[in-house]
Motif scaffolding. Structure first.
Motif, mmCIF file in Angstrom:
data_model
loop_
_atom_site.group_PDB
_atom_site.id
_atom_site.type_symbol
_atom_site.label_atom_id
_atom_site.label_comp_id
_atom_site.label_asym_id
_atom_site.label_seq_id
_atom_site.Cartn_x
_atom_site.Cartn_y
_atom_site.Cartn_z
ATOM 1 N N ASN A 1 -2.090 -9.584 9.210
ATOM 2 C CA ASN A 1 -1.181 -9.385 8.080
ATOM 3 C C ASN A 1 -1.574 -10.234 6.884
ATOM 4 O O ASN A 1 -1.500 -9.800 5.738
ATOM 5 N N ALA B 1 -2.697 -8.616 3.393
ATOM 6 C CA ALA B 1 -1.947 -8.939 2.175
ATOM 7 C C ALA B 1 -2.908 -9.467 1.111
ATOM 8 O O ALA B 1 -2.877 -9.041 -0.047
ATOM 9 N N ALA B 2 -3.801 -10.391 1.504
ATOM 10 C CA ALA B 2 -4.726 -10.993 0.547
ATOM 11 C C ALA B 2 -5.651 -9.937 -0.065
ATOM 12 O O ALA B 2 -5.830 -9.861 -1.279
ATOM 13 N N ASN C 1 -5.302 -6.615 -0.181
ATOM 14 C CA ASN C 1 -4.635 -5.597 -0.990
ATOM 15 C C ASN C 1 -4.113 -6.141 -2.314
ATOM 16 O O ASN C 1 -4.088 -5.428 -3.312
ATOM 17 N N GLU C 2 -3.725 -7.413 -2.333
ATOM 18 C CA GLU C 2 -3.310 -8.010 -3.608
ATOM 19 C C GLU C 2 -4.501 -8.077 -4.563
ATOM 20 O O GLU C 2 -4.363 -7.856 -5.757
ATOM 21 N N LYS D 1 -5.152 -4.628 -5.827
ATOM 22 C CA LYS D 1 -4.147 -4.281 -6.829
ATOM 23 C C LYS D 1 -4.519 -4.899 -8.174
ATOM 24 O O LYS D 1 -4.460 -4.255 -9.216
ATOM 25 N N PRO E 1 -4.756 0.492 -2.312
ATOM 26 C CA PRO E 1 -4.773 -0.328 -1.093
ATOM 27 C C PRO E 1 -5.718 0.262 -0.050
ATOM 28 O O PRO E 1 -5.925 1.477 -0.018
ATOM 29 N N MET F 1 -2.024 -19.740 1.070
ATOM 30 C CA MET F 1 -1.863 -18.293 0.916
ATOM 31 C C MET F 1 -2.164 -17.848 -0.510
ATOM 32 O O MET F 1 -2.798 -16.823 -0.740
ATOM 33 N N ARG G 1 -5.725 -17.557 -1.294
ATOM 34 C CA ARG G 1 -6.340 -16.331 -0.783
ATOM 35 C C ARG G 1 -5.899 -15.107 -1.589
ATOM 36 O O ARG G 1 -6.250 -13.984 -1.248
ATOM 37 N N GLY G 2 -5.065 -15.340 -2.605
ATOM 38 C CA GLY G 2 -4.712 -14.235 -3.505
ATOM 39 C C GLY G 2 -3.336 -13.643 -3.267
ATOM 40 O O GLY G 2 -2.981 -12.640 -3.882
ATOM 41 N N ILE G 3 -2.550 -14.247 -2.369
ATOM 42 C CA ILE G 3 -1.212 -13.716 -2.116
ATOM 43 C C ILE G 3 -0.241 -14.353 -3.112
ATOM 44 O O ILE G 3 -0.102 -15.576 -3.134
ATOM 45 N N PRO G 4 0.403 -13.550 -3.963
ATOM 46 C CA PRO G 4 1.277 -14.125 -4.994
ATOM 47 C C PRO G 4 2.403 -14.966 -4.379
ATOM 48 O O PRO G 4 2.840 -14.711 -3.252
ATOM 49 N N MET H 1 6.719 -14.030 3.202
ATOM 50 C CA MET H 1 5.994 -13.980 4.477
ATOM 51 C C MET H 1 6.296 -15.224 5.316
ATOM 52 O O MET H 1 6.469 -15.144 6.531
ATOM 53 N N ARG I 1 8.002 -6.473 -3.838
ATOM 54 C CA ARG I 1 6.715 -6.297 -3.188
ATOM 55 C C ARG I 1 6.407 -4.807 -3.063
ATOM 56 O O ARG I 1 7.251 -4.007 -2.699
ATOM 57 N N ASP J 1 2.291 -1.463 -0.055
ATOM 58 C CA ASP J 1 0.969 -1.423 0.567
ATOM 59 C C ASP J 1 0.760 -2.438 1.686
ATOM 60 O O ASP J 1 0.043 -2.182 2.638
ATOM 61 N N ASN J 2 1.404 -3.600 1.593
ATOM 62 C CA ASN J 2 1.158 -4.604 2.624
ATOM 63 C C ASN J 2 2.167 -4.538 3.750
ATOM 64 O O ASN J 2 2.187 -5.359 4.641
ATOM 65 N N ARG K 1 4.658 -3.556 6.814
ATOM 66 C CA ARG K 1 4.534 -2.952 8.133
ATOM 67 C C ARG K 1 5.904 -2.498 8.651
ATOM 68 O O ARG K 1 6.155 -2.419 9.834
#
Lengths: 259, 438
Positions: A102, A106-107, A109-110, A113, A119, B371, B374-377, B384, B420, B423-424, B426
């Protein structure tokens, strides 16, 4: 013929909790180059990587950093990542309850984007994971676990390089990637880094030891001491350091500072 | 008494509603419970209850029936799960027609003709007893261990500010298994609603109950809920309490281990934001030997929301070989969020294994930065991490369709703020789409 400049740092000063750590860093990195940054404990190596990646614990006091022609210091950490900056952490963080899959999806796909891409599909994602795991021989089981949770020191560092392979950064900073690794793990990690090397990306290798540089050959070696880059040279500079230690550097630049 | 001014006035304004010896006795008993405050309810939750009482609610003193709205009831159905569905609109219970030979019996009684004692334990049940005119009675015959599932959809929908009073009495026969889901929701009008609910459950020898108490209402809804559960020998009880969206809400879970060898687990999860005030109190009474209890409450509070947790384990002198555990962990996601937690362990014999603990903190800053690098806002990373924090509470839900449903509710609730994209995600999206289409 010089290649295109990727990162240009000028007069960078930074502090943490009011204490100045970086006291004017100048550093230019071009595509295709490998730079090693060495220096004794507390010289500011990790601070430099934290400031470049936007760790909110550090304050930038002066100077500039341009990445891909953009003002790096103004960007949020996540956007710096999307622009292609990657940090392999000295101490990768354990995140219980967030699975590697996950986290990585997430990383990825962000980033897609940010770049205006669709995606990734579930099957393509799994295929990509499988392919990139092979770069560092990362066990399939680790991918289904929580991020870094219960990983050994070597597995954590391999996992960093695996993430690097997934995100394909244009500039990767490896912060003491060799610390805590046995010789076999060191070789696997270093080979992984070399496999990812292209003419269009660059690497900053932060290390205490020359040993890692036997595997990842640097084009330039910088010596960081007391928040400044005091010497820059070719790979032979690392060999000199290995032989003589930091004492000479300390003597030389402590005296200079006293003058 | 000052906390209940509006209702005191109501008592004066509608003397005909409160006529008769029974009502007089109930009002007296309510006043006594307020004054004595033996369990510290008013001390701990009085200010939250005072907030609940601010609007001038209408009370259904004439016993008007609220009609069933099928669409609203269907919307709360859980995929792959077909329970007996009871819908309560405001204070009117609509029960399905069940054949007389079935093991399950449901009936709605007038409080005046209820053939069982109408008990009260804590302040909310005393209060409920004054106003509840109807009592839903459910009984499950013992003697075989087939699963029975009953879902009660509590819906608040009215054209005015309204206070609704519900009372449920459940008896589970020896060896019977029941899945009981209470699902509270409100319509989307801006009216102020107040729901008072008292649920009393008896588990006979060897019975087992999985109880899901779900509050997914609105900022303008208040809820004062008490659940009293009594267990005989060899019973198994699992409570899952979710306050996903509850303007002001207080839950009491009071469990008696009346005979030996029973087990109870309470998993609670609270998400608060805005100015929400959400409290939970547990009273776990070990009155017999070889009882096992385990409580795990987690709160995630954002904005200026306030949470309260009071957890009490009482191990009596006779309750030897008891194992009782309690944990309350909280995340304050904003500087204005508050939590007040009071874990209590009262042990009156030497032969027990017990522990309790509470922690309160923020999301891990190192994990957040990792996080983001790694590009996760940030907003997504926070969500998360929050999800990860409550994962074990949700994983403890025994029934798969309900576990999926709870996970979906929690994720939907957490992602409300981070906008959000899909796309991410589940989540079981077919579930959500089904939900939103109806």
């Amino acid at each position: 013929m010089d290649k295109e400049i990727l990162l240009d740092v000028k007069g960078l000063r930074a502090s943490v909790a009011g204490k100045e750590i970086l006291k004017g860093i100048d550093l230019t990195i071009r595509k295709g180059e490998v730079h090693a940054i060495m220096g004794p404990n507390g010289s500011g190596k990790s601070t430099l990587s934290a400031v470049l990646t936007g760790n909110p614990a550090f304050t930038v006091d002066a100077g500039s950093a341009t990445f891909n022609g953009k003002n790096l210091l103004e960007m949020a950490p996540e956007n710096r990542a999307h622009e292609g900056l990657f940090l392999s952490f000295q101490y990768p963080v354990e995140i219980p309850g967030v699975s590697m899959t996950n986290f990585m999806r997430a990383a990825l796909n962000e980033k897609r984007k940010y770049l205006g891409q669709e995606p990734i599909s579930a099957s393509d994602f799994l295929k990509l994971m499988r392919q990139k795991r092979a770069v560092v021989d990362l066990d399939n089981k680790l991918a289904s676990r929580s991020v870094n949770e219960g990983f050994s020191g070597g597995e954590k560092k391999r996992n960093e390089i695996f993430q690097m392979a997934m995100l394909e950064p244009s500039l990767a900073i490896l912060d003491e990637t060799d610390s805590g690794l046995d010789i076999d793990a060191l070789r696997i990690v270093a080979e992984g880094v070399n496999k990812l090397k292209t003419d269009d990306n660059a690497t900053i290798v932060i290390t205490h030891y020359q040993r890692l540089l036997d595997y990842i050959r640097p084009d330039y070696v910088h010596i960081l001491y007391k928040g400044r880059i005091v010497e820059t040279g070719g790979p032979q500079l690392a060999l000199v350091l290995e032989e003589k230690g930091y004492d000479e550097i300390k003597r030389k630049y402590d005296n200079n500072a006293a003058e | 008494m000052s906390h209940f001014k509006q209702f005191t006035r109501l008592i004066e304004d509608y003397p005909q509603f409160f006529n008769g010896d029974r009502k007089a006795a109930e009002i007296e008993s309510f006043s006594q419970s307020l004054l004595a405050d033996d369990d510290g309810f008013i001390r701990r939750f009085g200010s939250a209850v005072a907030e609940m009482m601010k609007p001038d609610y209408g009370v259904n003193v004439n016993g008007v029936t609220s009609p069933l709205m099928p669409a609203a009831a269907i919307r709360r159905n859980i995929p792959d799960f077909a329970p007996i569905t009871i819908t309560c609109v405001n204070d009117t219970y609509h029960i399905p027609h069940l054949s007389t030979d079935q093991r399950v019996k449901c009936a709605v009684y007038d409080a005046d003709n209820f053939p069982f004692p109408i008990n009260a334990y804590h302040t909310p049940s005393h209060f409920n007893r004054i106003f509840a005119n109807k009592i839903l009675h459910i009984s499950i015959d013992g003697g075989n261990n087939d699963e029975t599932a009953i879902q009660i959809n509590n819906i608040l929908a009215a054209a005015v500010d309204l206070a609704a009073f519900r009372r449920v009495f459940v008896e589970i026969g020896g060896g019977a298994n029941l899945e009981l889901i209470l699902n509270d929701s409100s319509d989307s009008t801006p009216h102020n609603y107040f729901a008072s609910q008292f649920v009393e459950i008896f588990l006979n020898e060897g019975a087992s109950l999985n109880l899901y108490d779900i509050t997914d209402t609105s900022d303008t809804t208040s809820r004062l809920n008490e659940m009293k559960i009594k267990m005989k020998r060899n019973c198994r009880l699992n409570i899952f309490s979710l306050s996903a969206s509850a303007g002001k809400s207080v839950n009491i879970y009071d469990i008696d281990f009346e005979s030996d060898n029973s087990e109870a687990t309470i998993n609670g999860f609270v998400v608060g934001d805005g100015n929400q005030r959400i409290g939970n109190a547990t009273f776990v009474n070990h009155l017999s030997r070889h009882g096992k209890s385990n409580q795990n409450f987690k709160y995630v509070l954002d904005d200026a929301s306030h949470g309260t947790f009071y957890g009490e384990i009482f191990v009596w002198e006779v309750a030897r070989f008891t194992e009782a555990y309690q944990s309350n962990r909280n995340i304050l996601a904003s500087p204005d969020a508050r939590i007040s937690t009071e874990p209590q362990l009262l042990i009156y014999n030497d032969d027990v294994k017990c522990s309790h603990g509470a922690t309160t903190g923020q999301l891990d800053a190192a994990a957040l930065f990792y996080m983001r690098q790694r590009g996760i806002p940030e907003a997504v990373a926070r969500t998360m991490l929050t999800q990860a924090f409550v994962g074990d509470v949700i994983d403890a839900i025994p029934l798969l369709p309900l576990r999926d449903r709870m996970r979906m509710l929690v994720e939907k609730r957490l992602y409300k703020r981070s906008s959000r994209p899909c796309d991410n995600c589940r989540m079981a999206c077919d579930t959500i789409n089904r939900d939103s289409k109806e």
